[in-house]
Design a protein around this motif. Sequence first.
Motif, PDB file in Angstrom:
ATOM      1  N   LEU A   1      23.525  13.040   6.007  1.00  0.00           N
ATOM      2  CA  LEU A   1      22.861  11.696   5.624  1.00  0.00           C
ATOM      3  C   LEU A   1      22.665  11.686   4.065  1.00  0.00           C
ATOM      4  CD1 LEU A   1      20.367  10.840   8.581  1.00  0.00           C
ATOM      5  CD2 LEU A   1      22.633   9.777   8.258  1.00  0.00           C
ATOM      6  N   ILE A   2      22.631  12.756   3.418  1.00  0.00           N
ATOM      7  CA  ILE A   2      22.630  12.832   1.980  1.00  0.00           C
ATOM      8  C   ILE A   2      23.964  12.284   1.512  1.00  0.00           C
ATOM      9  CG2 ILE A   2      22.814  14.297   0.117  1.00  0.00           C
ATOM     10  CD1 ILE A   2      20.684  15.954   1.103  1.00  0.00           C
ATOM     11  N   ILE A   3      25.226  12.715   2.200  1.00  0.00           N
ATOM     12  CA  ILE A   3      26.278  12.307   1.839  1.00  0.00           C
ATOM     13  C   ILE A   3      26.489  10.786   2.008  1.00  0.00           C
ATOM     14  CG2 ILE A   3      28.725  12.559   2.365  1.00  0.00           C
ATOM     15  CD1 ILE A   3      28.446  15.375   3.326  1.00  0.00           C
ATOM     16  N   ALA A   4      25.924  10.163   2.987  1.00  0.00           N
ATOM     17  CA  ALA A   4      26.274   8.788   3.079  1.00  0.00           C
ATOM     18  C   ALA A   4      25.357   8.105   2.404  1.00  0.00           C
ATOM     19  CB  ALA A   4      25.467   8.468   4.613  1.00  0.00           C
ATOM     20  N   ARG A   5      24.358   8.703   1.765  1.00  0.00           N
ATOM     21  CA  ARG A   5      23.496   8.031   0.622  1.00  0.00           C
ATOM     22  C   ARG A   5      24.100   8.128  -0.762  1.00  0.00           C
ATOM     23  NH1 ARG A   5      17.987   6.419   0.566  1.00  0.00           N
ATOM     24  NH2 ARG A   5      18.339   5.860   2.867  1.00  0.00           N
ATOM     25  N   TYR A   6      24.906   9.177  -1.126  1.00  0.00           N
ATOM     26  CA  TYR A   6      25.161   9.511  -2.325  1.00  0.00           C
ATOM     27  C   TYR A   6      26.623   8.933  -2.482  1.00  0.00           C
ATOM     28  CZ  TYR A   6      21.375  12.461  -3.122  1.00  0.00           C
ATOM     29  OH  TYR A   6      20.060  13.062  -3.343  1.00  0.00           O
ATOM     30  N   THR A   7      27.265   8.149  -1.729  1.00  0.00           N
ATOM     31  CA  THR A   7      28.728   7.754  -1.735  1.00  0.00           C
ATOM     32  C   THR A   7      28.859   6.917  -3.233  1.00  0.00           C
ATOM     33  OG1 THR A   7      28.110   5.925  -0.258  1.00  0.00           O
ATOM     34  CG2 THR A   7      29.272   7.727   0.570  1.00  0.00           C
ATOM     35  N   PRO A   8      28.063   6.277  -3.680  1.00  0.00           N
ATOM     36  CA  PRO A   8      28.462   5.416  -4.877  1.00  0.00           C
ATOM     37  C   PRO A   8      28.480   6.741  -5.915  1.00  0.00           C
ATOM     38  CG  PRO A   8      26.436   4.317  -3.769  1.00  0.00           C
ATOM     39  CD  PRO A   8      26.609   5.597  -3.179  1.00  0.00           C
ATOM     40  N   TRP A   9      27.887   7.778  -6.083  1.00  0.00           N
ATOM     41  CA  TRP A   9      28.018   8.837  -6.943  1.00  0.00           C
ATOM     42  C   TRP A   9      29.546   9.333  -6.563  1.00  0.00           C
ATOM     43  CZ3 TRP A   9      28.994  13.984  -6.725  1.00  0.00           C
ATOM     44  CH2 TRP A   9      28.736  14.792  -8.002  1.00  0.00           C
ATOM     45  N   ILE A  10      29.818   9.663  -5.480  1.00  0.00           N
ATOM     46  CA  ILE A  10      30.822  10.436  -5.157  1.00  0.00           C
ATOM     47  C   ILE A  10      32.178   9.497  -5.386  1.00  0.00           C
ATOM     48  CG2 ILE A  10      32.360  11.071  -3.037  1.00  0.00           C
ATOM     49  CD1 ILE A  10      29.740  11.797  -1.567  1.00  0.00           C
ATOM     50  N   ASP A  11      32.057   8.198  -5.586  1.00  0.00           N
ATOM     51  CA  ASP A  11      33.111   7.293  -5.992  1.00  0.00           C
ATOM     52  C   ASP A  11      33.356   7.549  -7.458  1.00  0.00           C
ATOM     53  OD1 ASP A  11      34.846   5.141  -5.572  1.00  0.00           O
ATOM     54  OD2 ASP A  11      33.344   3.917  -6.811  1.00  0.00           O
ATOM     55  N   ARG A  12      32.358   7.883  -8.054  1.00  0.00           N
ATOM     56  CA  ARG A  12      32.397   8.266  -9.576  1.00  0.00           C
ATOM     57  C   ARG A  12      33.154   9.800  -9.856  1.00  0.00           C
ATOM     58  NH1 ARG A  12      29.342   4.886 -12.950  1.00  0.00           N
ATOM     59  NH2 ARG A  12      29.069   2.842 -12.204  1.00  0.00           N
ATOM     60  N   HIS A  13      33.024  10.441  -8.869  1.00  0.00           N
ATOM     61  CA  HIS A  13      33.320  12.097  -8.892  1.00  0.00           C
ATOM     62  C   HIS A  13      34.522  12.232  -7.623  1.00  0.00           C
ATOM     63  CE1 HIS A  13      29.596  11.235 -10.909  1.00  0.00           C
ATOM     64  NE2 HIS A  13      29.944  12.397 -11.644  1.00  0.00           N
TER      65      HIS A  13
ATOM     66  N   ASP B   1      32.378   2.901   0.229  1.00  0.00           N
ATOM     67  CA  ASP B   1      32.322   2.985  -1.203  1.00  0.00           C
ATOM     68  C   ASP B   1      33.480   3.550  -2.151  1.00  0.00           C
ATOM     69  OD1 ASP B   1      29.812   1.936  -0.953  1.00  0.00           O
ATOM     70  OD2 ASP B   1      28.462   3.756  -0.742  1.00  0.00           O
ATOM     71  N   CYS B   2      34.007   4.474  -1.436  1.00  0.00           N
ATOM     72  CA  CYS B   2      35.008   5.135  -2.143  1.00  0.00           C
ATOM     73  C   CYS B   2      36.566   4.879  -1.590  1.00  0.00           C
ATOM     74  CB  CYS B   2      34.962   6.713  -1.920  1.00  0.00           C
ATOM     75  SG  CYS B   2      33.460   7.171  -2.146  1.00  0.00           S
ATOM     76  N   LYS B   3      36.729   3.485  -1.117  1.00  0.00           N
ATOM     77  CA  LYS B   3      38.300   3.019  -0.512  1.00  0.00           C
ATOM     78  C   LYS B   3      39.202   3.436  -1.180  1.00  0.00           C
ATOM     79  CE  LYS B   3      36.422  -1.620  -0.966  1.00  0.00           C
ATOM     80  NZ  LYS B   3      36.028  -2.852  -0.192  1.00  0.00           N
TER      81      LYS B   3
END
Length: 931
Positions: free
Chosen positions: A473-485, A521-523
């Motif tokens: 659920l952390i991964i699910a919440r942090y996907t806008p950050w993952i999109d930038r990284h 978010d990272c599509k």
Amino acid sequence: MADIQALLAALDVFSCAPDKASLDRANSWLQDFQHSPEAWATCNVLLLSPDAPLPAKQFAAQTFRTKVTYDLHELDQAAILSIRDTLLTAMERLHSGPKSIIVQLSLAISGLALQLPSWNVVQTMVDTFGRNPDAVMTLLQFLTLLPEEVNTNARIPITDEEFRERSAQLLTENATQVLELLSMYIQASGVTAPLQCQVFDCLYNWLYAGEISTTDLSKSPLFSCAFEALNSDQLFDSAVNVITELIHETQEIEDNMDVIGMIFPRLTAIRPLLAKYWDDSDKISGFARILSEAGETYRMLILQHMETFFPLVEAIGECAAHEDIDIIQITFPFWMRLAGTIGKKPSVPPLLVEAYRALMGVIINKLHFTPENSTGQAADDFRSFRHVMGDTLKDCCVVLRTDNCLLAAYQMITTVLARGPEAVTWQEIEAPLFAMRSMGAEIDPDDNNAVPKIMDLIPLLPNHPRVRYAALLIIARYTPWIDRHSSYIPAQLQYISSGFDDADPEVSAAAGQALKYLCQDCKAHLVDFIPTLHAFLSTTGSKLLQEDRRQVYEAIAYVISAMPMDQAAQSLRTFALDILSQVHAITTKQTPPTKEEFEEVGNGLENLETMMHIIGGFGEDLPPACQGTCEEAWGIFDRFLAKFGNNYDLAERTTRVLRHGLTLFGESCLPIAASVIARMSLAFEATGFPSFIWIAGKIVGTFGNEEDPTLRSAFQETYERTTRKVASFLSVKTPGNIPDVLEDYMQLLHQILDYAPDIFFVSSAFPLVFQAGMATLTLVHTDILFATLNLFRTILTHDCLLSDTAPVPPPKFPIYASAIRQVMDKEGFNFLNYLLNGLVGDFPDDSTATVVSIFRAIVVGWPSEVLVWLPPILQQIPPTAAPVQSKTQFLSEVTTAINQRQFDKVKYAILALNRASKKARERRRAILQRG
């Protein structure tokens, strides 16, 4: 005497506890009685009769309160004064109780006082009850209720100006006297704790109403008494209410500094009491309320005079550290408001940094699951509370900065892990992970300090279901950050994929949620992973629970939506064909499918619907991959519905897919539209499932302007078949049994009326449509009622009815008009009956304008008939729905409007009837709520 005996008999029903029908009849009779003018005299006798039973006196007092509110216009001035004397006499005789009757009498007197400008009720009550020690409690009960009743009973029929004048006379001009009276009673010789509690309750209500100023209160003995009462178990709760309201009323800080200067030392004196009463949750809860209210109210003083006011913050922090979660929550609004104020400042005072750091530590510690909150209802309550605590962690982020808060939680985990696997409990890791998730909404997508450490930590966490669940659920919440990284995507996909293999269904569900948000978010970064995701579904998809599998399809659809059009169409086709092959296989299977096979196909259709909903469409020009797919897919669905359309769940799933297919393919559906609507018509006729007419309505709405004869013929066939089926339903069922059918049927009728009036009016189905519509008006369902009323308005205001005045009416207008007139000549009385009963009954408030339009159209088109129809219709409407006087006035106004041919005036007649009815219904509801 007959009325009294009937009343006593009705009340006696409730003491016998008979069947529900008898209770309902008795309750209805009593409510009707309260509406009657005779209730004044009957209740007057009962209230003053020494022999009347208490339930009768209770009902009489309630009735007076109701009639004073609604029916005072029935009495002349002399009778009103007589009622006043009755209420005062009854109060004197019953001053010793029961309290429930005293309350009703107090409310009745308060309502009467609002409507008698010459009466100083406070002085009368003080003179009557204030000098008798046995009646003081009754006086205080009245004074407690007076400001509340004056300020909240909006049903009393006085103007705003009259209310302002009377409110000032009753409250403002008496506030000083009331304060002096309360000051006298609070310290009177021999005063009892219950009387002191009533004093504080009364003071609270006058404070809350804004009638007693904080300055005046600070100069009275009541000020000190309230704080001293915190030492009394009996007075504690009432004192807490008064003190919190006093603090709240000092929110205009500059105007109240003198009072605040008196309050604050008494607040600091509370802090030592926290340790003394730490194990008494009720006491600590009261202290927390006082301190937190002070913190919220004086937060600017905290920032301006840190050294002086910081002890208040420390005391609230102590309350926040209590083990009782109900106490902890009391402090949360303070932390939120203070953080919001701090966030506007250029820097944060060090003392507040330490306060919020300590708060964060307390909160994360409170997030730990324990044996006491790990199962059953306690676990559900604790999970809900955790999310509330998570919001307070976000407040900590505002003050401490998100990366610092995340690093603090990260450090907690690494410290625990450093002890070695054997010395670690899952709760010690899961709680900081939950905190990281809660604070995820505050992270900076460009953060390169805290979040990378968390991402690198996740694969190293223990393989415990609760830990994996929290990490996913952390991964699910942090996907806008993952999109930038995006370099973190492969590792996160691997972690998510392994989550689907976990035996714990919650972990698998969390994996589905993480994958959905990652793809959403990272599509743009995941297009190249589509083959991998397809392979994952092929190998692992069948092992997943449907909800998890649906989330995977949803995730894939987000990625497809980011592809170039041709590539997206091909990818959608690939996944869709997997599902369509299942549909084809079950359709052509020689042996009857099993329940599991039906369920699997239904799940596949749900997944296809999910994908199509997210992808939407490809515009007017279909990509090459979609060419021919429409006919191909419909061929599969047509055979499937012909064979299994009687399965409700499969019908629902299929029609939802067809709805999205209509959007996806657009005009390319035209060649099969007649075939689709014909299948829908036959399927509805065979099953009565509303989803089939839902799709039929969508097709008519999409292709209603097409002139193709085959399609128009299909429209007519569908219109007539569905109408006959609905009529057959209504011959054996009430509308309330088939609301879903009627809702979709009304939408279909709207489409046919809009696009094919030549079919709608001319068909032999039209009279049945009218009858079905009238039945639908009895439904208590807002959307369906609006749709039905709008349908009737469109019919009865159709231009064809005005064609006699048009220079060159369209050739079919006379045919339409003839059809409408024939139906109204036959059904007009019943229709008008439904319309007016709905207006004074269950029609929603927003429908009145539509009813006005319909009624005016009826009056214009059938004026003489309306004059014949109205009297018997109004006669059967009960007085509780519309008073006799309002019905008489309505008939008179409509008759005048018709005779003078001033048809616009019927609007005002309808509105007046509606207002009178609404007032009667509000009165009934108010009586029911009071009990």
